[in-house]
Structures are given as C-alpha cells and as structure tokens.
Design a protein around this motif. Structure first.
Motif, PDB file in Angstrom:
ATOM      1  N   LEU A   1      -5.042   2.918  -4.761  1.00  0.00           N
ATOM      2  CA  LEU A   1      -4.742   1.574  -5.269  1.00  0.00           C
ATOM      3  C   LEU A   1      -5.297   1.364  -6.678  1.00  0.00           C
ATOM      4  CD1 LEU A   1      -5.329  -0.456  -1.976  1.00  0.00           C
ATOM      5  CD2 LEU A   1      -3.128   0.136  -3.028  1.00  0.00           C
TER       6      LEU A   1
ATOM      7  N   THR B   1       0.824  -1.210   0.000  1.00  0.00           N
ATOM      8  CA  THR B   1       0.000   0.000   0.000  1.00  0.00           C
ATOM      9  C   THR B   1       0.859   1.260   0.000  1.00  0.00           C
ATOM     10  OG1 THR B   1      -0.166  -0.145   2.414  1.00  0.00           O
ATOM     11  CG2 THR B   1      -1.972  -1.091   1.131  1.00  0.00           C
TER      12      THR B   1
ATOM     13  N   GLY C   1      -3.291  -4.677  -3.039  1.00  0.00           N
ATOM     14  CA  GLY C   1      -1.931  -4.196  -2.884  1.00  0.00           C
ATOM     15  C   GLY C   1      -1.156  -4.283  -4.183  1.00  0.00           C
ATOM     16  N   HIS C   2      -0.144  -3.437  -4.286  1.00  0.00           N
ATOM     17  CA  HIS C   2       0.711  -3.445  -5.469  1.00  0.00           C
ATOM     18  C   HIS C   2       1.669  -4.631  -5.433  1.00  0.00           C
ATOM     19  CE1 HIS C   2      -0.565   0.561  -6.705  1.00  0.00           C
ATOM     20  NE2 HIS C   2      -0.425   0.959  -5.451  1.00  0.00           N
TER      21      HIS C   2
ATOM     22  N   ASP D   1      -0.851   4.653  -0.122  1.00  0.00           N
ATOM     23  CA  ASP D   1      -1.771   4.637  -1.260  1.00  0.00           C
ATOM     24  C   ASP D   1      -3.143   4.151  -0.824  1.00  0.00           C
ATOM     25  OD1 ASP D   1      -2.994   4.592  -3.683  1.00  0.00           O
ATOM     26  OD2 ASP D   1      -1.618   3.174  -4.633  1.00  0.00           O
TER      27      ASP D   1
ATOM     28  N   GLY E   1      -5.999  -1.328   1.595  1.00  0.00           N
ATOM     29  CA  GLY E   1      -5.354  -2.557   1.146  1.00  0.00           C
ATOM     30  C   GLY E   1      -5.015  -3.453   2.316  1.00  0.00           C
TER      31      GLY E   1
END
Length: 447
Positions: A77, A62, A85-86, A74, A424
């Motif tokens: 997102l 996040t 999540g990334h 973040d 996230g």
C-alpha cells in the motif's frame, strides 16, 4: 530448520524466470528508452527485488492490477501512502469536485475551518500547518524548533526515518553520528547539527542533553524503517521527562505509526509532544503532510515571525495548503480514517500475525513477528530486537528478496524492504490465510 543457501539460489532463479515469462508487457516497457533515468520516475523504484519494474495499470482498495493483467493483493500500500486503500471513494469524489473549482491559489479555501477542527479533534494539537510531504513538515518544524530555542542541534534515534530531511538521515556507527550511505553528496558533517543515540537507551539519551545544545528530539514512537522496533515500557515517558527537564522540544513523527489507531500512537497511548507530524496517508494518497503544535510553540513562532519583514516570513512551498489538499484532507479525516476502517485493518493484521506465527512454529524457524496496529513484520530472530543495531544483525537480504519475489508470483505485493506488511481496510477475510499458504509454499522450497 535452517535455510539451505543452494536451494535459496535455485528458488530465486526459478522465480525470476517465472516473473519474466508471465509479464511480457512490463518487460517490454523496461527495455524501452522512455526519457526517465532507469526507466522510472523515481530511481528507488528500481530497488524492488524483481527482474524489472512491475507496471501498474490500476489500483483500488487493497488490489493492484499490472499491465499484464495480474491482480495482486497489495500488502505494501505504497509503504503506507495508501494505508487506507487505493482510491478511497470519498477522497476521489472530493478531488473531482474541487478540480472544477480550482486546485491552488496560494490562499485559504472554504475547507480550512472544517479541516482545522478535524485535525484538532483527531490529533489533539491546537494549531496546524499543511505541507506537501511529511519530509517538508519535519523540515519546517525543525527550523521552527531551532529558531524558538536558539539552539543548533537536533537529536534522533539510530534507525529512525523522517523522510528526506538531511540532518535525520544518519546512522550511529561505532558510537559516531554519520550520514547514511544513501544520502548522496552530503555537503557538511551531519554530526555538527545532529546527535544520534540508540533507541530505548535512556542513559545515552540523558547524556546527550548535558551540553545543552539540543533544540528538538525528533522521533517515531516506534522505529519503522530499519525494521520495526517497539519502545520498551516507560521509554517514551522518559523521553518526555528528559526533554522537558532540558528545555528541549519533542517532535513525534507518526507518518508510519498512523497504523496504530485513529489518533496514531500519540492518541492511542496518550503521548504529549510539542510538535506532531504525519504525512503520506492523511489525505488518502494526495501528497500532503501536516504538523501540529502547542500554544507554547505557536507563541515562539509568532516571536520569530515578528522579526521578519511582512511577505518574507519564512521558507515554504507554494503548493502547500492548496485547495486540492484541503478537500482531500477533509474527505479522508471525515470518511476514511474512521473507527470502523481501523477496526477492519487491525483485524486483518491480527489474522496475518497469528497465521505467520503458527507457520513459523510449525516449520521450527527461529523467527518472530512484531505488529503495530495494522502493520506487522517478520523478524529473522527468535526474539524481538530492542534497537537498530540488534535489528540490523537479523537482516538477510538474499532471503528477503527471494521471499518477496516468490510472493509476487503467488499474487501478493509486499514492501520492498524487510518483511513488512500493511493490512488495508478492505482486505478480504480469506487473504491472510492465502498469504500464509503462499509463504508456506515458498519456505518449503528453501528449507
């Protein structure tokens, strides 16, 4: 306490100056001719309320790190594209492994059987198809609905969002279905193929079925793009009852409401659609959409396909259903969209909701908060709207822009429209309180 407009203008000017001063590398990129229209690969990247686009260096969980080294929490997102999540580790590993075995072949990969079973178990539909985006999934499903029912129209709810599907990009204006201003160059009158009615209005919905020409109702179980609007008690049951009574298919688009729970709104509340669509987050960030359907819809599609020569069975996209997508889908469904991750997301969202609600009360602001699972929004009204017209009446674009820019300078990235947040799974325990503190510092400068 009211917002003081002069203070708001002064605040935005200060925050814009601070943003420019603290991001010289992003500023230099913005001033370069790089071959892209507006300097960005998608023109809507210019819609963020910042003096120039923020250039992302890396993203994980996040957190985002921009080109100038600022680390941001973040809460956008990717507008749910990175809902979980990334760069989820299991998805990244699956993509890397599949890359060594081939990315696409226009044929099924070894993951097909497992992915099909996972989709059936998670979302309940017995048959599935894969697309590149939820927009494509909606587009293809609506074609199937028209072909099966031999009816010409679809029905949408005012304020809906179903991606880049032309016939869903409409507003209800003075009782008329009209194309959204953002739908550039529309070549035909969308009212000829689309009926738009207010959300939560059973009477208007029932009246729309009278002509007998509605092939499919396509809907989000809660509005999520004109601002978040929840369904009134019993409304979704009435939609299902009326569609069945009139021989109309029901498509539930859960691209944004996947935040509700592991099975989306449909799984959480036991909806019974004929067609179910999701995209964005389902493959952990790899471009993928899915649409599932019932036995009855499957038989209808088979009838349609039987009338078409082999090899020309319908319009699609060549990269849909690729080996890369299937590997990412499998990893996301097995290891990322878990009960544990959903519990963490919803816990974080509840903490944000509680903190914002307390702050609003403390400052005496006539605002409210709505939460749908892990996603929430602050509404500039004392009570929550029940349809898009009421929600639009609450909008304050200058206030939104100032808050967003102030939050960015204080370490938080939020969705570039309205006041939506997404928690996230790796959001820290400290982040909700830090967000509320940042919001408090902003509001104390403008009221």
């Amino acid at each position: 306490m009211p917002i003081v407009r002069e203070k708001l203008r002064e605040f935005k000017a200060r925050e814009s100056a601070a943003y420019r001063l603290s991001r010289p590398l992003s500023a230099a990129r913005a001033n370069q001719e790089n071959g892209f229209f507006g300097g960005v690969p998608q023109h809507w990247m210019l819609d963020w309320p910042m003096p120039f686009p923020l250039v992302v260096q890396q993203a994980s969980g996040t957190s985002l790190t921009d080109l100038d080294g600022h680390v941001l929490t973040d809460l956008c997102l990717g507008d749910t594209g990175a809902m979980f999540g990334h760069n989820p580790a299991s998805v990244a590993k699956a993509v890397q492994a599949q890359a060594s075995r081939g990315l696409t072949s226009m044929l099924p990969s070894a993951d097909v059987e497992e992915v099909g079973s996972l989709l059936q178990a998670r979302f309940g539909m017995p048959y599935w198809q894969i697309t590149l985006t939820a927009s494509d999934a909606n587009r293809f499903a609506l074609r199937a609905a028209r072909a099966i029912t031999k009816r010409s129209k679809i029905l949408v709810f005012d304020g809906c969002y179903h991606g880049a599907v032309d016939e869903t990009a409409v507003n209800l204006t003075a009782g008329q279905t009209v194309a959204k201003p953002s739908l550039w160059g529309q070549a035909y009158d969308l009212a000829a193929v689309t009926t738009c009615v207010p959300f939560n209005d059973v009477e208007a919905l029932a009246a729309a079925f009278v002509p007998g020409d509605i092939a499919c109702v396509i809907m989000e179980p809660a509005l999520t793009n004109c601002g978040m609007v929840a369904p009134a008690p019993g409304f979704l049951d009435e939609v299902r009852r009326l569609t069945r009574a009139h021989g109309t298919l029901l498509l539930i688009d859960e691209t944004h409401t996947l935040s509700t729970g592991p099975g989306g709104w449909t799984g959480t509340f036991g909806l019974e659609p004929d067609i179910w669509v999701a995209g964005k987050a389902v493959a952990g960030g790899i471009p993928t959409g899915v649409w599932g359907f019932t036995e009855e819809v499957k038989l209808g599609i088979e009838r349609v396909r039987a009338e078409i020569p082999s090899g020309h069975s319908g319009v699609g996209t060549t990269l849909s259903g690729s080996a890369l997508q299937m590997a990412a889908l499998r990893a996301c469904l097995e290891n990322v969209m878990t009960e544990t991750n959903y519990a963490a997301m919803i816990t974080g969202a509840i903490a944000l909701e509680d903190g914002i609600t307390r702050l609003i009360a403390h400052l005496g602001l006539p605002w409210s908060v709505i939460r749908l699972g892990a996603r929430l929004e602050t509404v500039f009204a004392p009570s929550l709207p029940t349809n898009a017209e009421q929600m639009r009446a609450t909008f304050d674009y200058d206030l939104e822009a100032a808050i967003h820019l102030g939050l960015l300078n204080r370490g938080f990235l939020v969705t570039p429209f309205h006041n939506m947040l997404l928690a996230g799974p790796s959001l820290s325990r400290e982040a909700p309180a830090a967000y509320v503190a940042a919001l408090n510092s902003i509001l104390n400068e403008i009221i």
